[in-house]
Design a protein around this motif. Structure first.
Motif, PDB file in Angstrom:
ATOM      1  N   PHE A   1     -12.167 -51.272 -27.714  1.00 32.67           N
ATOM      2  CA  PHE A   1     -11.480 -50.567 -26.625  1.00 32.67           C
ATOM      3  C   PHE A   1     -10.082 -51.136 -26.384  1.00 32.67           C
ATOM      4  N   ARG A   2      -9.928 -52.422 -26.607  1.00 35.94           N
ATOM      5  CA  ARG A   2      -8.643 -53.080 -26.349  1.00 35.94           C
ATOM      6  C   ARG A   2      -7.621 -52.864 -27.474  1.00 35.94           C
ATOM      7  N   GLU A   3      -8.060 -52.380 -28.630  1.00 36.74           N
ATOM      8  CA  GLU A   3      -7.172 -52.204 -29.783  1.00 36.74           C
ATOM      9  C   GLU A   3      -6.424 -50.880 -29.788  1.00 36.74           C
ATOM     10  N   ARG A   4      -6.817 -49.947 -28.967  1.00 36.25           N
ATOM     11  CA  ARG A   4      -6.177 -48.624 -28.997  1.00 36.25           C
ATOM     12  C   ARG A   4      -4.783 -48.680 -28.382  1.00 36.25           C
ATOM     13  N   GLU A   5      -3.973 -47.715 -28.768  1.00 33.62           N
ATOM     14  CA  GLU A   5      -2.599 -47.677 -28.285  1.00 33.62           C
ATOM     15  C   GLU A   5      -2.439 -46.737 -27.098  1.00 33.62           C
ATOM     16  N   ASP A   6      -3.379 -45.823 -26.906  1.00 30.49           N
ATOM     17  CA  ASP A   6      -3.290 -44.851 -25.831  1.00 30.49           C
ATOM     18  C   ASP A   6      -4.680 -44.669 -25.226  1.00 30.49           C
ATOM     19  N   ILE A   7      -4.784 -43.889 -24.157  1.00 27.68           N
ATOM     20  CA  ILE A   7      -6.074 -43.720 -23.498  1.00 27.68           C
ATOM     21  C   ILE A   7      -7.110 -43.125 -24.447  1.00 27.68           C
ATOM     22  N   TYR A   8      -6.691 -42.175 -25.286  1.00 23.88           N
ATOM     23  CA  TYR A   8      -7.567 -41.594 -26.298  1.00 23.88           C
ATOM     24  C   TYR A   8      -7.032 -41.971 -27.669  1.00 23.88           C
ATOM     25  N   PRO A   9      -7.854 -42.633 -28.494  1.00 22.09           N
ATOM     26  CA  PRO A   9      -7.367 -43.017 -29.824  1.00 22.09           C
ATOM     27  C   PRO A   9      -7.156 -41.779 -30.710  1.00 22.09           C
ATOM     28  N   ALA A  10      -6.223 -41.887 -31.623  1.00 19.87           N
ATOM     29  CA  ALA A  10      -5.916 -40.776 -32.521  1.00 19.87           C
ATOM     30  C   ALA A  10      -5.584 -41.346 -33.895  1.00 19.87           C
TER      31      ALA A  10
ATOM     32  N   GLU B   1     -15.601 -44.499 -34.561  1.00 14.91           N
ATOM     33  CA  GLU B   1     -16.352 -45.676 -34.118  1.00 14.91           C
ATOM     34  C   GLU B   1     -16.083 -45.981 -32.649  1.00 14.91           C
ATOM     35  N   PHE B   2     -14.857 -45.779 -32.201  1.00 12.14           N
ATOM     36  CA  PHE B   2     -14.530 -45.949 -30.780  1.00 12.14           C
ATOM     37  C   PHE B   2     -15.429 -45.052 -29.930  1.00 12.14           C
ATOM     38  N   TYR B   3     -15.503 -43.765 -30.272  1.00 14.88           N
ATOM     39  CA  TYR B   3     -16.300 -42.827 -29.478  1.00 14.88           C
ATOM     40  C   TYR B   3     -17.794 -43.109 -29.593  1.00 14.88           C
ATOM     41  N   ALA B   4     -18.253 -43.526 -30.758  1.00 17.85           N
ATOM     42  CA  ALA B   4     -19.669 -43.879 -30.910  1.00 17.85           C
ATOM     43  C   ALA B   4     -20.008 -45.063 -30.004  1.00 17.85           C
ATOM     44  N   LEU B   5     -19.139 -46.065 -29.981  1.00 11.61           N
ATOM     45  CA  LEU B   5     -19.344 -47.233 -29.120  1.00 11.61           C
ATOM     46  C   LEU B   5     -19.319 -46.822 -27.654  1.00 11.61           C
TER      47      LEU B   5
END
Length: 143
Positions: free
Chosen positions: A94-103, A112-116
């Motif tokens: 969760f901390r590695e993304r650059e924006d609220i929703y990863p793309a 994997e972000f959404y699965a987690l």
């Protein structure tokens, strides 16, 4: 535009949360993922939830912050606002993304972000047993 002044309305989760606080008959639970670079020291660590992503067990830390309604901030009908419990889910993904929703949505790391996220939310639903579960965006709907 009203009377020569601009009118701005916050959309998305902010608007939904405001409406739920106004009309919900009891306490609310809000689950959110940690954002990069943010300090969550105001919240207490309350445990972990176990997930499995790409065949690997992953553990998310769960933080909790409680905001209590007060009679001094009563609504138009004299009712006190509800208590709100915020569960903040923390994991390096969760901390590695650059924006609220990863793309982009097709990248393996995004999936994997959404699965987690969805598994963490599902585990918290199991633990808290809410009367109702509202999922305001597509990623929460999968939980």
């Amino acid at each position: 535009h009203e009377g020569g002044r601009e009118k701005a309305i916050a959309g998305g989760l902010g608007k939904v949360a405001g409406l739920m606080c106004r009309y919900h008959p009891g306490s609310l639970i809000c689950v959110t993922a940690c954002m990069p670079g943010k300090d969550y020291s105001f919240a207490s660590h309350v445990g972990q939830v176990r997930t499995v992503v790409s065949g690997q067990p992953l553990y998310c830390d769960v933080l909790c912050y409680e905001a209590f309604g007060s009679g001094s901030n009563s609504s138009e009908d004299g009712e006190a606002p509800p208590d709100i419990t915020y569960f903040i889910v923390d994991h390096p993904v969760f901390r590695e993304r650059e924006d609220i929703y990863p793309a982009p949505q097709t990248r393996r790391r995004t999936l994997e972000f959404y699965a987690l996220w969805c598994q963490a939310v599902a585990r918290l639903i199991d633990k808290t047993q809410p009367d109702a579960f509202h999922c305001p965006d597509f990623h929460a709907a999968m939980a």
